[in-house]
Motif scaffolding. Structure first.
Motif, PDB file in Angstrom:
ATOM      1  N   THR A  29      45.754  72.117  31.110  1.00 11.12           N
ATOM      2  CA  THR A  29      45.974  72.855  32.350  1.00 11.12           C
ATOM      3  C   THR A  29      47.147  73.819  32.198  1.00 11.12           C
ATOM      4  O   THR A  29      47.966  73.685  31.281  1.00 11.12           O
ATOM      5  N   ARG A  30      47.231  74.769  33.121  1.00 11.85           N
ATOM      6  CA  ARG A  30      48.387  75.680  33.132  1.00 11.85           C
ATOM      7  C   ARG A  30      49.664  74.926  33.479  1.00 11.85           C
ATOM      8  O   ARG A  30      50.756  75.405  33.216  1.00 11.85           O
TER       9      ARG A  30
ATOM     10  N   ARG B 210      51.982  83.314  22.091  1.00 12.02           N
ATOM     11  CA  ARG B 210      51.144  83.209  23.288  1.00 12.02           C
ATOM     12  C   ARG B 210      49.746  83.719  22.950  1.00 12.02           C
ATOM     13  O   ARG B 210      49.249  84.675  23.541  1.00 12.02           O
TER      14      ARG B 210
ATOM     15  N   ASN C  90      50.502  72.436  31.943  1.00 15.15           N
ATOM     16  CA  ASN C  90      50.832  71.861  30.639  1.00 15.15           C
ATOM     17  C   ASN C  90      50.473  70.383  30.530  1.00 15.15           C
ATOM     18  O   ASN C  90      51.213  69.592  29.949  1.00 15.15           O
TER      19      ASN C  90
ATOM     20  N   ALA D  51      44.682  76.557  30.792  1.00 15.79           N
ATOM     21  CA  ALA D  51      45.359  77.479  29.888  1.00 15.79           C
ATOM     22  C   ALA D  51      44.468  77.878  28.724  1.00 15.79           C
ATOM     23  O   ALA D  51      44.700  78.895  28.081  1.00 15.79           O
TER      24      ALA D  51
ATOM     25  N   THR E 266      38.167  78.871  34.106  1.00 18.39           N
ATOM     26  CA  THR E 266      39.594  79.015  34.385  1.00 18.39           C
ATOM     27  C   THR E 266      40.064  78.120  35.526  1.00 18.39           C
ATOM     28  O   THR E 266      41.177  77.601  35.496  1.00 18.39           O
TER      29      THR E 266
ATOM     30  N   PHE F  92      47.651  77.377  23.971  1.00 19.24           N
ATOM     31  CA  PHE F  92      46.680  78.394  24.366  1.00 19.24           C
ATOM     32  C   PHE F  92      45.398  78.228  23.551  1.00 19.24           C
ATOM     33  O   PHE F  92      44.547  79.100  23.544  1.00 19.24           O
TER      34      PHE F  92
END
Length: 167
Positions: free
Chosen positions: A76-77, A143, A79, A62, A37, A100
């Motif tokens: 990545t989170r 999601r 985006n 992500a 993560t 996701f």
């Protein structure tokens, strides 16, 4: 032999960090690539567990990792799609849709399935966007992780109970 009767023992273990999304393990030849993560991406020798290389996406992820054994890709989170080779960043591209699902790396390309059901292909070496396709009339963004894999020369993608084959 009956698989229920086979003796199983642990061959090796490796620490990659916490995984807060569905674990994606990319296996190509004798290389196992995993990601945590926090953005760590690690390639391991499948027979020994020895670390071949370790790199970073530069931030939290992500979804998991996709790899063809030489190029690894994560989202990545923030985006961004990040491609790495031998632990070093090759390129980084901002995505137009959240994702996701772990990227799929094959044939010198990196494929990304967006939450809006779009599929985008990037050149694995340069990061150049090659094409994008989206299902018409699908405004719903899910999601949840989907499926992206190759069957022969066909890219199979699916999300939310729907599958499509792209040639």
């Amino acid at each position: 032999p009956d698989p229920r009767l086979l003796a199983v023992r642990q061959a090796w273990s490796a620490r990659i960090g916490e995984v807060g999304f569905p674990l994606a393990v990319a296996v190509q030849g004798n290389t196992v690539t995993v990601a945590s993560t926090d953005g760590a991406v690690v390639a391991l020798d499948a027979a020994t567990g020895r670390e071949q290389w370790r790199g970073s996406a530069g931030g939290p992820l992500a979804a998991g990792v996709g790899s063809d054994g030489s190029t690894a890709a994560v989202v990545t989170r923030g985006n961004e799609l990040v491609a790495l080779a031998s632990g070093r960043e090759l390129w980084r591209q901002r995505l137009t849709s959240l994702t996701f699902t772990a990227p799929f790396v094959a044939g010198g390309r990196v494929f990304v399935l967006g939450a809006d059901r779009s599929v985008t292909a990037f050149d694995g070496k340069s990061g150049l966007r090659l094409w994008s396709q989206q299902r018409p009339g699908e405004a719903l963004a899910l999601r949840q992780p989907g499926v992206i894999l190759a069957v022969g020369d066909t890219l199979v993608v699916g999300q939310g109970g729907r599958l499509a084959g792209l040639n």
